[in-house]
Design an enzyme around this catalytic site. Sequence first.
Site, short mmCIF file in Angstrom:
data_model
loop_
_atom_site.label_atom_id
_atom_site.label_comp_id
_atom_site.label_asym_id
_atom_site.label_seq_id
_atom_site.Cartn_x
_atom_site.Cartn_y
_atom_site.Cartn_z
CB THR B 165 -0.96 -0.01 1.14
OG1 THR B 165 -1.68 -1.09 1.40
CG2 THR B 165 -1.79 1.25 1.27
N GLY B 204 3.04 -2.32 8.30
CA GLY B 204 3.16 -2.82 9.75
C GLY B 204 4.44 -3.08 9.98
CD GLU B 453 -4.26 -8.72 4.88
OE1 GLU B 453 -3.70 -7.89 5.93
OE2 GLU B 453 -3.98 -9.37 4.06
#
Lengths: 693, 693
Positions: B165, B204, B453
Amino acid sequence: MSTMRRLNLIESHLVSRFPTIPYDDSLDEFRKKGTEINIDILQQSYFGPFYTWIKDVFKIMNENPLFNHFEEAEMSREILRKRIVHQIATIYPKLKLNYDIVKQDYMKKLGLLYPMADYDIALAVRLLVHIVLYTDTITNLGTEKHRDLVNRAYNIQDYGSFAMTELGHGSNVAKIETTATYDHATREFILNSPTATSAKWWIGAVGKTANMTVIFAQLYADNINRGVHVFVVPIRRNDASHDTLPGVVVGDCGKKLGLEGIDNGFILFKNYRVPYDALLDKFSQITTEGKFKSSIKNKDKRAGIMIAGLVGGRICCTCGSEQDMRLGLAIALRFSAVRKQFGGQEGPELPILTYPLQRLKFIPYLAKMFAIRSCVIYSLGDINAFLRKLEEDPECLEVNEFHAILSSVKCVSSWYGTACLQECRESVGGLGYSSYSQLGRIRNNQDVMVTWEGDSSVLIQQTGKFLLKQIQKSFKGQKIHAKTMTFLKTDIHEINAFKPHFESSQELENETLILDLIDYRLNLLLHQSLLKLQESTANSVDMVDAWNKSQPFYVQEACKAYGEYIMAHDLLRFVKDITAKDETLGRIMKKYWLLYTIGVIEKSLVVFMEHLFNASHVKIVRESIMRLCNELVEDSVRVIDALAPPDLVIGSVIGVSDGQIYKKMIETVEKSKRVYEKPEWLPLLLEIKGIKK
Amino acid sequence: MSTMRRLNLIESHLVSRFPTIPYDDSLDEFRKKGTEINIDILQQSYFGPFYTWIKDVFKIMNENPLFNHFEEAEMSREILRKRIVHQIATIYPKLKLNYDIVKQDYMKKLGLLYPMADYDIALAVRLLVHIVLYTDTITNLGTEKHRDLVNRAYNIQDYGSFAMTELGHGSNVAKIETTATYDHATREFILNSPTATSAKWWIGAVGKTANMTVIFAQLYADNINRGVHVFVVPIRRNDASHDTLPGVVVGDCGKKLGLEGIDNGFILFKNYRVPYDALLDKFSQITTEGKFKSSIKNKDKRAGIMIAGLVGGRICCTCGSEQDMRLGLAIALRFSAVRKQFGGQEGPELPILTYPLQRLKFIPYLAKMFAIRSCVIYSLGDINAFLRKLEEDPECLEVNEFHAILSSVKCVSSWYGTACLQECRESVGGLGYSSYSQLGRIRNNQDVMVTWEGDSSVLIQQTGKFLLKQIQKSFKGQKIHAKTMTFLKTDIHEINAFKPHFESSQELENETLILDLIDYRLNLLLHQSLLKLQESTANSVDMVDAWNKSQPFYVQEACKAYGEYIMAHDLLRFVKDITAKDETLGRIMKKYWLLYTIGVIEKSLVVFMEHLFNASHVKIVRESIMRLCNELVEDSVRVIDALAPPDLVIGSVIGVSDGQIYKKMIETVEKSKRVYEKPEWLPLLLEIKGIKK
C-alpha cells in the site's frame, strides 16, 4: 494563524523528508461542477437561532491556541480534562448566561453548547452536565428558595453534576437503590448507598470537578417509600481544599472508549445528613408536622416528572448526532472528492466519489442529517412553550406528545448517526483509521448517543406507549387531539384501500404520494403492533411480558416510523421555508427531501410489499435513490462546505477544506511523536534477533 | 495466579471504599437453565486443527504477567509496542516454525496466530506481517535462492514487512507509483519514490521494527513498464545500530484509532540500489542479456498473482472477524444474563437477556459466528491443496474459485463482525462504554477488518467478476466446473418456477426448503445483476463504467449472497459432523443453522417478496427467528462459555466467567490511576470559581 503555528509549519516544511507536494486541485475541480449556492441563506436557515452563537464561539476557538485536536490526541486523561476546563473558562464567561436570560429564551443555552459540540462533544457535555442537567433540574423541580443555587451555577460559583444513574440501574430509574430517609427530629434527610450497586455511576464532573450534585434517591418518609425524589447536595468543600465531605465517597470511573475529557465519577453516601431544603420540593413536600404530600399522586408518574430535566439533554443529544454526521460527512465527502482510485478502461484515475457505490454510502446520510436538523428547528424548536406547559401542567397532552416526539427522534437520530459515522470511517478506507482523520474520535463520541439520556431501544418505548394509547382512545371513538397524529387511521380497511400509482421515478417523486406512503407505513406498523400486542397478551404472564414480546419487528419499528414521519414533515417545512428565500437552494433541498423520504421507503420495502409494491416498484424506488445521489453529489460537496465548521474545529487532515489532504497528512505525521526515532526498546529487539550490542 | 496479582487483589480489597459485594449467582442461575453440553467435543469441532495450539498459547499467557489488558489500556503507544514485541518473544520461540513444517501443513502457522488474536489482534498482526505477509510473499514469489531469507525470517534473524500500500494507492495496486528500474550495467534495480503519494504507507513493523521488507513496485526494464513486481530488500541495518540504510527513509505513521501496538510506518526510496536477486523472480526474470521475460503474459493477471501472498492474511482476517464476534458475544451474553433491569408487573427485576429484544440482538450473531467458523474449517480449510495448485498453475479454475470464495467470505464476515461488535457495545449500555469492558478496543480492532487485506466493497467485486464470468459461460452453453456453483440455473423461467410452500414455522424449518430458498435468492440476484449490467452497458461510456453502475443493489448484493450461500452449506456440514459425535450438541447446532439461514432470508425479504412471499410468510419467517432466539438463549450462554478464551485473554470486567461483574468493575476502577485523587489542575478550577487559595 498564530505566530507559533506559522513557525511550526515552516519548520516542519524545512525538515520534511518527503518529495515536494504539488498543489492538488481535485477538490476545487469537484466543487466547480456543483451549483453556485447562497451560503449565508443556507447557514442561517440551517443553524437558525444558533447562527450567531456559532460564529462567536468559532471566533474564540480560532483565536486561541487552546483549541487543537492534534495536540489533544496525544494527551493523557488528566491533562485532557484540565484542557477542557480551560476551554470552558475561555468560552463561557464571554457569553454570559443567567436565570432570566434562559427563562426568556432557553435556546440561548443550547446555542452556546452547539458550537462547542462541533469542536468536541466532551467539551460541550462537560458544560452541559453543569448548566443543563444540574441547573435545569434545580430550576424545574426546585422552588423559589433554590433560586440562589441556580444563580451560583450560572456564575460557576458552584460546579454541579447530575447523579441519577447507578452502577446497578440505568434505564430503570424507578428502581434505584440510593435512599434519602427523612428524620423529623432534625428535619434532615439521611442519604445512604446501601449496596455497592447503588453507587452513583458515570456521573459527569464528579470524578474531579463538581462540588455540588443533584441526587436521585428513594425518599422514605414515615417509613414509607415515596418514590424517587431529587435532592441538591454538596459533595466536596467549596473552598481551596476541594476536600470530599464527610459521609461522601467520590471517585473517578476511569478510562472510557471515548470522551476522555469528561471526568465521569461515582458517589457513595454513608449516613450523609442534608437539611430539608436539599429536597427539590416543587411537586412533593414534607410539612412541618412531618407529613409527606405530593401534587402528583401516582408514584410512577412522579418518577417520570423527576427526569423532566433530561429534556435539554435529549435535545442536545439529538443535535449531537446531527453534528457528528455533519463532521463525518464533511470529512468523507471532501476526502472522496480528492481521493482517486481506479478509473475507466482508458484515462486517468477518478475521484472515488465518482463511483455510484460511494455516492450511495454518503449522500443519503446528508439527507438524514437535514431531516434531524429540521426536526430540531421545528418540532423541538419551541422549547420555551414546552417549558411553560411543563410548569403549568406536567401531565398534559402537549407535554406527553413532546416527550413522545423527542424520545423517538433522539433514538432514531442516534442510530442514524452511529451508522453514518461507521460508514464514513469504513468508506474512506485506511486513511480513516488514522487518528488524524478524527473519524475514530467522532465515531466514539457518537457511539454514546445511543446509550445516554436514555438507552435508545428502551427510551423509544415511551413513544410506543404514547402512540398506542392514542390509538386505543381512537378505537374507543374518542377524538385524538395530539397534533402530530393527524395521520392516524383507525379503520384497517381504510388503510388497505390505499393504492398508490407510480410507474416511473418521475411519478414516484411526487410530494403528495410520498407523504401518503409515509402515512401508510406508519399506520400499518401501528396496527400490526397493536395486533401483535393483543396476540401476545393471550400467551403472556402479564401486560409487561406481552409488551416486551411485541417489541421486536413491531412496536420498535412503529416508533422509528413515527420519528421518521415527524422528520419527513419537518424537512419538508424546511424545504418550503428555504425555497421562499432562495429558489436555487430550494430546488437542491427538495432533492434531499426526496432522497430522505424515498430512502425511508426503501428501508421499509418489506412493509410496502405486503400489499402495495411489486418488483417493478422496488426497481423504481431504487432508481430514484441512485439518480438523486448522482444528481446531488457535486452540490453535496458545496452544501457540506457551507455547513462544516472551520478546519481547526474539525481537525481532520483528510477533511481539510482546501483539499490538500496528502500534504496535511504528511505534515501531521512528520510532526508526530518520535516519528523518525529508533524504538526505545531497541535492546529487546536486538536480543530477540540474537544481535550482540 | 502470580503472587504479585494476588497481593494486588488483597490490597485493593482492603482499601475499597465500597460496601461489601455479596456473591452474585445470576450467571450461574442463567446457565443452569441451559442444556448440559459436551464442552470437549464442541471445542474440538469448533477449533479444529487450532485446538491444541490454542491450549498451548493460552497456557503461556496465563503463566506470564506480560499478558494483562488492564495494564495495557493505560500504556503509551511506544510502551505498548515494546510490550507486544516482548509478548511475541514469549510465545513464538516455544512453538517453532520453519519452512518444512509450514510446507507440510500451512494451518500450523495460522493456528499459532489464532489464539494470539484472541488476546489482541495487534499482537497477532504484529507477527502475521512478518511470518505470513513477508515470509509467504518470498515463499510464493521467490525461488530457491531466496530460501535462506525464508529461514532467516522463521528464526527471526530478520524482521520483515510487506510494503504494498502507498499513501496514494490502496485498492488499486496496479497503479502504485514506486518504481524499480533495472540497470543492466550493474545488474541492479534502482528503487525510487517519485512523489509524496508514492510513499509506502501503513506498513506494519516499518515504524520501528523491521529491517527487511518486500516492496511492490512498477518494474521498468528496457524503459518499458513491466507491471507490478515484488522485491525483497533491507531497509535498516541488521546490526546493533538499527540505522536506516542510505537511500531509504522510514518513519512512523503515528496515532491510530486502534491497534496502537502495531508500528505502522512509511517508506521512501531515493535512488536506492538493490542487487538483481532482490527480485522475487518466480514468474518474471531478466536474463543475463538484460531481456525481460515472464511466464504470465498478461500484465493485469501478473499483478493479481503478485498479491497471492495475501491469501494467508485474508484467511486470518476472516478468522479475526469470527474471533472478535466470539469475544464480543461472550462479554455481551454474560453481562446480559447478569444485568437486571425492569421485570414483570410484580416480582423482581429480570436479567436483560430475558427480553426478546435483547435476545434478537445477540443470538443471531452467534449463529453468524458459527457460519464464519464453519467456512474457515471447510471451504477455506484445505489451504495446503490450494497452495499446491497455486504453485502448479496460478491461473487455474480452482485457484480462481478459492479467491472468489475467500474474497466474498472475508468481506461478509468483516461486515458481520463490525455490526456485531457495534451491537454488543450498544446493547450492554453504559458499562460497555468503559474501557474495562474491552468492547471499545475489540470493536476498534474489528473496524479495520473491513479495510485491510482489501477494502471489502472493492474486494468483493473480485467475487462478482468470477461469478458473472461463470454465468456468461453457462449462457453460452459451456459446462460449469466450479464446484461451488452447482446452484446455478441459467434459465430464469426455471428460477421463477420455484414455488415454496410453508404455512407455519414448522414447515419453514425444513432443511431442503431452506437450501432451495438460499439457492433461489442467489440465482435471482445473479440474474438481476447480469440484467443490470446489460442495461448499464447501454448507457455507459465503457464496461468499467457499466460495472460500477451495477454495483449498488445488484452485484454487491449477489456477491454477499454467494458468501452466505457458502457459509450456509459449510455450517450445515459442521452441524452434521458434530451430530455424528454428539446428538445433543447436534440438535443445538441445527438450531443455529436454522437461525443463520432464516436470518439470511429475513434480511432478504425484499428479494423473496418479489415473486414468492406474502405478508403471512414474512410473519412466519420472523416468528421462527424469534422462537429460535428464545429457545437458544440459555444454551447460548453455555456455548459461548465453551468457546470463549479465559478471562485473562478477554480482559473484560463485565464479561467475567464467574459473573461477578459489579465486583470486578469496582475492583478495576478502584485500581485505576488517580481514582481518589484531587485533580492536578485544582488551581485552575479554583480560579474559575473565584476561590482564593
